[in-house]
Scaffold this motif. Sequence first.
Motif, PDB file in Angstrom:
ATOM      1  N   UNK A   1       0.856  -1.192   0.000  1.00 45.88           N
ATOM      2  CA  UNK A   1       0.000   0.000   0.000  1.00 45.88           C
ATOM      3  C   UNK A   1       0.889   1.237   0.000  1.00 45.88           C
ATOM      4  N   UNK A   2       0.662   2.100  -0.990  1.00 45.16           N
ATOM      5  CA  UNK A   2       1.511   3.283  -1.172  1.00 45.16           C
ATOM      6  C   UNK A   2       0.622   4.499  -1.356  1.00 45.16           C
ATOM      7  N   UNK A   3       1.046   5.598  -0.760  1.00 46.55           N
ATOM      8  CA  UNK A   3       0.314   6.853  -0.973  1.00 46.55           C
ATOM      9  C   UNK A   3       0.764   7.452  -2.299  1.00 46.55           C
ATOM     10  N   UNK A   4      -0.125   7.491  -3.252  1.00 50.58           N
ATOM     11  CA  UNK A   4       0.296   7.913  -4.591  1.00 50.58           C
ATOM     12  C   UNK A   4       0.586   9.408  -4.661  1.00 50.58           C
ATOM     13  N   UNK A   5       0.254  10.159  -3.615  1.00 52.12           N
ATOM     14  CA  UNK A   5       0.606  11.586  -3.602  1.00 52.12           C
ATOM     15  C   UNK A   5       2.023  11.790  -3.120  1.00 52.12           C
ATOM     16  N   UNK A   6       2.640  10.730  -2.581  1.00 48.81           N
ATOM     17  CA  UNK A   6       4.025  10.852  -2.114  1.00 48.81           C
ATOM     18  C   UNK A   6       4.996  10.130  -3.033  1.00 48.81           C
ATOM     19  N   UNK A   7       4.477   9.557  -4.103  1.00 51.52           N
ATOM     20  CA  UNK A   7       5.342   8.858  -5.049  1.00 51.52           C
ATOM     21  C   UNK A   7       5.319   9.607  -6.377  1.00 51.52           C
ATOM     22  N   UNK A   8       6.376   9.470  -7.130  1.00 53.44           N
ATOM     23  CA  UNK A   8       6.410  10.060  -8.468  1.00 53.44           C
ATOM     24  C   UNK A   8       6.016   9.008  -9.496  1.00 53.44           C
ATOM     25  N   UNK A   9       5.474   9.485 -10.586  1.00 49.40           N
ATOM     26  CA  UNK A   9       5.075   8.559 -11.648  1.00 49.40           C
ATOM     27  C   UNK A   9       6.277   7.732 -12.120  1.00 49.40           C
ATOM     28  N   UNK A  10       7.452   8.365 -12.188  1.00 46.46           N
ATOM     29  CA  UNK A  10       8.635   7.630 -12.693  1.00 46.46           C
ATOM     30  C   UNK A  10       9.006   6.463 -11.776  1.00 46.46           C
ATOM     31  N   UNK A  11       8.604   6.542 -10.515  1.00 47.63           N
ATOM     32  CA  UNK A  11       8.912   5.445  -9.600  1.00 47.63           C
ATOM     33  C   UNK A  11       8.104   4.191  -9.911  1.00 47.63           C
ATOM     34  N   UNK A  12       7.078   4.349 -10.741  1.00 46.43           N
ATOM     35  CA  UNK A  12       6.269   3.192 -11.105  1.00 46.43           C
ATOM     36  C   UNK A  12       6.874   2.422 -12.278  1.00 46.43           C
ATOM     37  N   UNK A  13       7.944   2.979 -12.840  1.00 46.40           N
ATOM     38  CA  UNK A  13       8.557   2.334 -14.011  1.00 46.40           C
ATOM     39  C   UNK A  13       8.973   0.904 -13.670  1.00 46.40           C
ATOM     40  N   UNK A  14       8.505  -0.026 -14.497  1.00 46.20           N
ATOM     41  CA  UNK A  14       8.856  -1.432 -14.308  1.00 46.20           C
ATOM     42  C   UNK A  14       8.103  -2.105 -13.172  1.00 46.20           C
ATOM     43  N   UNK A  15       7.109  -1.431 -12.651  1.00 43.47           N
ATOM     44  CA  UNK A  15       6.406  -2.002 -11.501  1.00 43.47           C
ATOM     45  C   UNK A  15       4.918  -2.169 -11.818  1.00 43.47           C
ATOM     46  N   UNK A  16       4.245  -2.751 -10.854  1.00 44.65           N
ATOM     47  CA  UNK A  16       2.833  -3.071 -11.058  1.00 44.65           C
ATOM     48  C   UNK A  16       1.964  -2.253 -10.093  1.00 44.65           C
ATOM     49  N   UNK A  17       0.998  -1.548 -10.652  1.00 43.04           N
ATOM     50  CA  UNK A  17       0.102  -0.709  -9.854  1.00 43.04           C
ATOM     51  C   UNK A  17      -1.298  -1.321  -9.897  1.00 43.04           C
ATOM     52  N   UNK A  18      -1.924  -1.416  -8.726  1.00 45.03           N
ATOM     53  CA  UNK A  18      -3.349  -1.757  -8.707  1.00 45.03           C
ATOM     54  C   UNK A  18      -4.111  -0.642  -8.016  1.00 45.03           C
ATOM     55  N   UNK A  19      -5.082  -0.087  -8.712  1.00 50.95           N
ATOM     56  CA  UNK A  19      -5.911   0.984  -8.143  1.00 50.95           C
ATOM     57  C   UNK A  19      -7.250   0.373  -7.717  1.00 50.95           C
ATOM     58  N   UNK A  20      -8.098   1.191  -7.179  1.00 52.65           N
ATOM     59  CA  UNK A  20      -9.407   0.711  -6.733  1.00 52.65           C
ATOM     60  C   UNK A  20     -10.173   0.067  -7.888  1.00 52.65           C
TER      61      UNK A  20
END
Lengths: 161, 776
Positions: free
Chosen positions: A64-83
């Motif tokens: 669980x990550x607060x998406x307001x404290x992460x940058x979009x570039x940090x998602x590179x190569x990773x998997x995001x699941x939203x609501x």
Amino acid sequence: MSTAQAVSHFAISCEVNGTTVDRVVAVRQLLADFIREDLGLTGTHLGCEHGVCGACTVVLDGEAVRSCLALAVQADGRSITTIEGLSGDGLTSMQQAFRRAHALQCGFCTPGFIATLSVADPSDYHDEAGVRQLISGNLCRCTGYENIVAAVCEEWGIERS
Amino acid sequence: MIVTKAPPLPRLGKSLRRPDGMAKARGVFKFSSDLDEPGMLWGHLVRSPHPAARIAEIDISPARAMAGAAAVLLAGDVPGRPTYGLNYPDQPVFASDEVRHVGEVVAAVAADHPLTARRAAEAVAVRYEVGEPVTDPEVALRAAPVHPLGNVLAEQRVVRGDVAAEGDVVVEGYYETGMQDQAFLGTEAALAVPDGQGGIDIYVATQWLHIDQDQISASLGVPHDQVRVHLAGVGGSFGAREDLSMQIPLCLLALRTGRAVKMVFGREESFLGHVHRHPARMWYRHSADRSGRLVKVEARILLDGGAYLSSSPAVLSNVACFAAGPYRVPNAFVEATCARTNNPPCGAMRGFGSVQVCVAHEAQMDRLAAALGMDPIELRRRNALRPGDDLVTGQVLEGAVPVIELLEACSSAPLPPERHWETTEPGDLALPGGSGRAAEPLRVRRGVGVALGFKNIMFSCAFDDYSVARCRLEGGRVTITTAAAEVGQGLVTLLHQIAGEVLGTDEVVLAEASTVGIGSAGSTSASRQSVMTGGAVQAACQAVADAVLAATAARVGVPRASLQLAGGRVVSDDGCVDVPVAEAGALCGECFEETVTYQHAATAELDEKGQGDAHVAFVFSAHRAVVDVDVDLGLVKVVEMTTAQDVGRVLNPLQLVGQIEGGTSQGVGFAVMEELIVEHGRVRNPSFTDYAIPTALDMPPVRIAALVQEPQPGLPFGAKGAGEPPAISSTAAVLAAVRDATGVAVNRAPVHPPDIALALAPGTRAGQGDAGVTPS
């Protein structure tokens, strides 16, 4: 003084709700804004923009990550699941428990709670105090938490004190 | 426990689940911040950084020249009325000559990207000649006017009986409440879309669509029917959305650019961009005879209204009317004033007016009990209002007045175990201060406090208060149209239940709320929508049911008088006809449609002595708080809240209790943590880091000791509004419990740790004076 040219944009590739997404994003863009504005997934809500309220919580590589404290570039190569990805076509049993227990009123905080709960292991929680600790990083202004705690306890078979 | 004095109804009284619950749980419910329109622009406001300043010059050319900027608007760009306001338009759409509070809007920009809009707003160069702000409401009453309309926003006296009367025992106290924020989670947001013919549609999270329409139309100079206000998903409101925030500038930007424009406030801007709960200073003097019967209550109450009027008159009126609490008071003298200052504007927030005075009148009752050597519960019981009593305003109470019942339910409920941190895991979280600054268990003291509160519901003081609803029945399907704002409280569920109750069906659809084709539903405030729009929907459905009955009589070929409506069914005397109304309507093959305006009984203005039947109905509530306090650190842990409420009739138990729990949490927050700190006119803590609201760890369990269900004569189904009472007596109860635990005469909400710790520090005499603050 560096002679390197400042990088303003960056190409990222990530998996969002099971689908591969390739985008060029501004390096300063927040993950929350990428999810909401670029991908149009508006179920992720921004409540405070600095990591306090938890409304923007998403699941990043199983955490669980607060998406307001992460940058979009940090998602590179990773998997995001939203609501949207957590819900699929219907409601998960936790979402059903929220609805049944009237654990939402305005509903703005709900996706964040669901995201936080989605990565928790129910076997780690044995009483109401533990549940309260688990959800204490998500703010709700409407319910006083009573029914949120009730929903989680009902779903996880925890007897309330 | 539900104390029932009413017969059950088929659909009402059941815990129907919210119709929007599925969409909200999935995250597909569209909040106002989620809207978009192809090719839309983003708006941003330019706000004053000063609490008081003259505007010497505004240079928009750097902003205008910025790539992507589409429009920059100033006061001169407002075609219609240059000001707006809920009660009276004293607030400029854009300040042009002077600014009166930090955050006052000076200009608006639109650009093709939110960041560009923000940068363009920063590029608007405003040269201010900074003045000296008036930030103390007491000083404001004597100071040069902050605004041409003067520094007294509202005043009201209440004079009752013999003001020279004096009892045997007299107690005096000074109390304060701070500035609370509604702190809804979904910040202000809206989308305005021009129609290309001079008109506009705005989709906005608001509490009252038609009053927004009135104000937008006036300032745009666009005819009323060309300003269409639509309710967008609302992420909580609690009073903060009753005033306009961005509506007028946003519509102006859209009309100027000819494009859709969206605006979303960030959290800091939200704190600056809406009204707050009025801070109050309250001087009280109670006198009683030796048996504890109140002889007289005197109070001088001063509210800080901030720079503009907003709904200050209604707040101030409540302060005056309810200053003495829900008690029999034969003699009273109350002087209440709301001052204009250069502080942020204050206005509506849950329980407005009653919350502030409850902190004071309940502390006074405890102080009086101590002076009399009497149990505070017994003192309240002796003085509690009873049916048929009158208030200090002379208004006689009609219907339910279950004050003693509420008090006894709360005070007799079982108490939670002490030292529970020894038996729970992890124990330190149960201690004051939680895991971060765990208290020393040996220095923790338990305290219990009880408080009573009450308030009017619906609009008072001769206000023309109404709601319009339309019921359409076609092919067995019911469509209900109103302009009432669902803000999270669950009105949508109740309207389903009410329509279903009257028409005998679950097939009910609620049309989207907007100003198009339907009259005003009034505000979602003052605990009024269940009664007002609930009443309008009931009446509209009843009119349809009557028409169905007549059509059925004609169709079946029986006299109309041989048919009756009973429990949502059309029934004949001989039993041959017995069918739900909706089905009977379908069998008639017609479309039935009725539009009805519901009004509550007329109310009167208060006269200069504060006398008059100003209110249509009241609700009463009681809370008992149990706290643990670390006396060295001054940390308070609220262990449990127990409450009882006068509800008239329970329409939906789950939702009702949800309102009570949520309102109680806002009251707990106000008691121990929530305060906007304003220094020299500047809000010092406009973030959720520094303005803390309760988390699941701060919030204790809420026990419902009683819901007293005694239908109120004259109200639809006898149901009373329920949203505000839990926010009234909860704060006062927590403060009473802190006093009980510590012996410190805590006299302000919220109580901050130093108020307790410093009062008990070596060398001080605990409980001898007022801790926390002294009158200036």
